[in-house]
Design a protein around this motif. Sequence first.
Motif, PDB file in Angstrom:
ATOM      1  N   ALA A 216       0.809  -1.230   0.000  1.00  0.00           N
ATOM      2  CA  ALA A 216       0.000   0.000   0.000  1.00  0.00           C
ATOM      3  C   ALA A 216       0.837   1.273   0.000  1.00  0.00           C
ATOM      4  CB  ALA A 216      -0.903  -0.012   1.226  1.00  0.00           C
ATOM      5  N   THR A 217       2.114   1.140  -0.175  1.00  0.00           N
ATOM      6  CA  THR A 217       3.071   2.228  -0.005  1.00  0.00           C
ATOM      7  C   THR A 217       2.657   3.558  -0.617  1.00  0.00           C
ATOM      8  OG1 THR A 217       4.840   0.616   0.128  1.00  0.00           O
ATOM      9  CG2 THR A 217       5.468   2.849  -0.521  1.00  0.00           C
ATOM     10  N   ARG A 218       2.151   3.554  -1.846  1.00  0.00           N
ATOM     11  CA  ARG A 218       1.782   4.821  -2.500  1.00  0.00           C
ATOM     12  C   ARG A 218       0.302   4.780  -2.911  1.00  0.00           C
ATOM     13  NH1 ARG A 218       6.910   3.458  -4.060  1.00  0.00           N
ATOM     14  NH2 ARG A 218       8.544   4.899  -3.286  1.00  0.00           N
ATOM     15  N   CYS A 219      -0.539   4.294  -2.000  1.00  0.00           N
ATOM     16  CA  CYS A 219      -1.951   4.050  -2.321  1.00  0.00           C
ATOM     17  C   CYS A 219      -2.746   5.327  -2.526  1.00  0.00           C
ATOM     18  CB  CYS A 219      -2.602   3.220  -1.220  1.00  0.00           C
ATOM     19  SG  CYS A 219      -2.524   4.005   0.395  1.00  0.00           S
ATOM     20  N   VAL A 220      -2.293   6.439  -1.927  1.00  0.00           N
ATOM     21  CA  VAL A 220      -3.041   7.692  -2.101  1.00  0.00           C
ATOM     22  C   VAL A 220      -2.826   8.228  -3.517  1.00  0.00           C
ATOM     23  CG1 VAL A 220      -3.483  10.001  -1.161  1.00  0.00           C
ATOM     24  CG2 VAL A 220      -2.813   8.154   0.368  1.00  0.00           C
ATOM     25  N   GLU A 221      -1.597   8.064  -4.023  1.00  0.00           N
ATOM     26  CA  GLU A 221      -1.332   8.453  -5.424  1.00  0.00           C
ATOM     27  C   GLU A 221      -2.187   7.591  -6.353  1.00  0.00           C
ATOM     28  OE1 GLU A 221       2.900   8.073  -5.705  1.00  0.00           O
ATOM     29  OE2 GLU A 221       3.219   9.634  -4.190  1.00  0.00           O
ATOM     30  N   ASN A 222      -2.298   6.294  -6.023  1.00  0.00           N
ATOM     31  CA  ASN A 222      -3.115   5.392  -6.827  1.00  0.00           C
ATOM     32  C   ASN A 222      -4.569   5.883  -6.846  1.00  0.00           C
ATOM     33  OD1 ASN A 222      -2.565   2.305  -7.919  1.00  0.00           O
ATOM     34  ND2 ASN A 222      -4.712   2.739  -7.562  1.00  0.00           N
ATOM     35  N   ALA A 223      -5.057   6.307  -5.680  1.00  0.00           N
ATOM     36  CA  ALA A 223      -6.436   6.802  -5.593  1.00  0.00           C
ATOM     37  C   ALA A 223      -6.619   8.058  -6.442  1.00  0.00           C
ATOM     38  CB  ALA A 223      -6.787   7.107  -4.137  1.00  0.00           C
ATOM     39  N   TYR A 224      -5.593   8.906  -6.463  1.00  0.00           N
ATOM     40  CA  TYR A 224      -5.672  10.136  -7.277  1.00  0.00           C
ATOM     41  C   TYR A 224      -5.820   9.776  -8.748  1.00  0.00           C
ATOM     42  CZ  TYR A 224      -4.327  14.434  -9.662  1.00  0.00           C
ATOM     43  OH  TYR A 224      -4.323  15.529 -10.502  1.00  0.00           O
ATOM     44  N   PHE A 225      -5.082   8.767  -9.224  1.00  0.00           N
ATOM     45  CA  PHE A 225      -5.166   8.381 -10.633  1.00  0.00           C
ATOM     46  C   PHE A 225      -6.523   7.751 -10.945  1.00  0.00           C
ATOM     47  CE2 PHE A 225      -1.264   9.755 -12.151  1.00  0.00           C
ATOM     48  CZ  PHE A 225      -0.199   9.331 -11.372  1.00  0.00           C
ATOM     49  N   ILE A 226      -7.087   7.013  -9.982  1.00  0.00           N
ATOM     50  CA  ILE A 226      -8.434   6.462 -10.204  1.00  0.00           C
ATOM     51  C   ILE A 226      -9.430   7.612 -10.321  1.00  0.00           C
ATOM     52  CG2 ILE A 226     -10.329   5.207  -9.080  1.00  0.00           C
ATOM     53  CD1 ILE A 226      -8.195   3.251  -7.962  1.00  0.00           C
ATOM     54  N   LYS A 227      -9.307   8.604  -9.447  1.00  0.00           N
ATOM     55  CA  LYS A 227     -10.246   9.740  -9.465  1.00  0.00           C
ATOM     56  C   LYS A 227     -10.131  10.532 -10.773  1.00  0.00           C
ATOM     57  CE  LYS A 227     -11.490  13.967  -6.893  1.00  0.00           C
ATOM     58  NZ  LYS A 227     -12.938  13.735  -6.672  1.00  0.00           N
ATOM     59  N   THR A 228      -8.924  10.684 -11.283  1.00  0.00           N
ATOM     60  CA  THR A 228      -8.726  11.539 -12.462  1.00  0.00           C
ATOM     61  C   THR A 228      -8.737  10.760 -13.778  1.00  0.00           C
ATOM     62  OG1 THR A 228      -6.337  11.325 -12.107  1.00  0.00           O
ATOM     63  CG2 THR A 228      -7.406  13.301 -11.217  1.00  0.00           C
ATOM     64  N   ARG A 229      -8.673   9.427 -13.729  1.00  0.00           N
ATOM     65  CA  ARG A 229      -8.590   8.684 -14.990  1.00  0.00           C
ATOM     66  C   ARG A 229      -9.689   7.631 -15.155  1.00  0.00           C
ATOM     67  NH1 ARG A 229      -2.085   7.133 -15.155  1.00  0.00           N
ATOM     68  NH2 ARG A 229      -1.276   9.242 -15.416  1.00  0.00           N
ATOM     69  N   GLU A 230     -10.320   7.176 -14.076  1.00  0.00           N
ATOM     70  CA  GLU A 230     -11.249   6.043 -14.204  1.00  0.00           C
ATOM     71  C   GLU A 230     -12.686   6.527 -14.152  1.00  0.00           C
ATOM     72  OE1 GLU A 230     -10.220   2.704 -11.813  1.00  0.00           O
ATOM     73  OE2 GLU A 230     -11.789   1.419 -12.610  1.00  0.00           O
ATOM     74  N   LYS A 231     -13.450   6.106 -15.139  1.00  0.00           N
ATOM     75  CA  LYS A 231     -14.859   6.527 -15.247  1.00  0.00           C
ATOM     76  C   LYS A 231     -15.607   6.165 -13.971  1.00  0.00           C
ATOM     77  CE  LYS A 231     -17.595   4.574 -18.317  1.00  0.00           C
ATOM     78  NZ  LYS A 231     -18.766   4.599 -17.393  1.00  0.00           N
TER      79      LYS A 231
END
Length: 456
Positions: A216-231
């Motif tokens: 889970a090391t960089r999970c917040v960055e992952n969440a940002y990409f889901i918010k900005t890239r995933e429908k």
Amino acid sequence: KKYMPEPFKIKSVEPLRILPREEREKVIKEAGYNTFLTKSRDTYIDLLTDSGTNAMSDRQWAGLMVGDEAYAGSENFYHLEETVRDIFGFKYVVPTHQGRGAENLISRILIKPGTYVPGNMYFTTTRTHQEMNGGTFVDVIIDEAHEPDRADVDFKGNVDLDKYEALIKKVGADKIPYITVGVTVNLAGGQPVSMQNLKDVHALSKKYGIRVIFDATRCVENAYFIKTREKGYENKTIKEIVREMFSYADGCTMSGKKDGIVNMGGFLAMNEEELYDAARSLVVVFEGMPSYGGMSGRDMEALAIGFQEAMDFNYIKHRVQQVEYLGEKLMEKGIPIVKPIGGHAVFLDARAFLPHIPQSQYPAQALAAAIFVDSGVRTMERGNVSAGRDKDGNEYFPKLELVRLTIPRRVYTYAHMDYVAESVINTYEHREDVKGLKWTYEPPVLRFFTGRFEPI
Ligand SMILES: CC1=C(O)/C(=C\N=C(/Cc2ccccc2)C(=O)O)C(COP(=O)(O)O)=CN1
């Protein structure tokens, strides 16, 4: 393109110095052309890592004042525990001194000789712990993740479900203690995993009764990409996205030194009671009581506050856009970098940057040294040197031969990014002057930390 201005103001500073070039040449020579062996005092802008190098907030510093250093049942542990439950949704938390502490525990508890641990690309310490316990790491990431220039692939960190299921069918589910899913995938270039893929991996794993453990090391960055890239996620908060991500995991190892925005800390979290019991007894051997796990009370407090702050959209938007800003400045000049640009770093494609240096002469290692000499900017090799050797002593020669420009959180401004870009561009314009390297000392394990080289 608008980039988010810093959502913070500077309250204290650490003066930096820039050595003259002839000094920098001496420094890198004495460091055996290995940026891991250079000194912080000789470094102007330190992009070696985003691990533990992040700036804490005034609230976190204030949190240190309420460190409850009781040996058992520290108040700060309960604050960390309730924060992990609130943000990630796991029932149980075992603090560890950093990510490796958690990797050590879960590998020793779940991995037996002859088992296989699939994962979306390896990470150095994670794979080392898996192999030390007799497991074999099997890469099940999508093929595109191994190609540097794939701007068309939004979620390069995704697991290839066919590769995963083929492994299950080949070795049997009983030989797979868990799949480790990195969110984001560091060595692919800080690449995210989509929510859909997390859902699918969870469903496939449950079909065969296999645990899903996130790195889970960089999970917040992952969440940002889901918010900005995933429908379907554009209107969700970061916290809602993180909570949903982790609903598709049975547990996680966490290095708090990245998205937890602290200088030291981590934890192992899970839902299974027997895994928790095993971890609580083993943690005593390696890290200390289950209520402090190698962390002081004040550090647990800072970590709890750090994760609460990381949920702020403006914080994570600035953090990721600052990386994007640097990457786009390099792309404008045609400099080969990993695309899409990742969440925590810009990765230079050293193979394309230095086509005259064969991978056996470590182009990424040579490029990191060249950039340091050019500007005092410290970066990290993430290529053939880091990949090490397999059981038979052969080098892996990974497809990705990269130099990582890793941006610490809330430390540097856009002006620093301009300086870094200028140095990389200058090095690119003189790239034919960069020479290949050969070992003068090659360590047996994790050779990139202390290995030494000289130019050929
Ligand atoms: C995805 C991921 C990580 O990136 C990670 C640490 N990263 C680091 C720190 C590092 C570790 C080993 C070699 C070079 C640099 C990074 O510079 O990128 C750890 C271990 O965490 P730990 O350092 O807290 O033990 C687990 N998973």
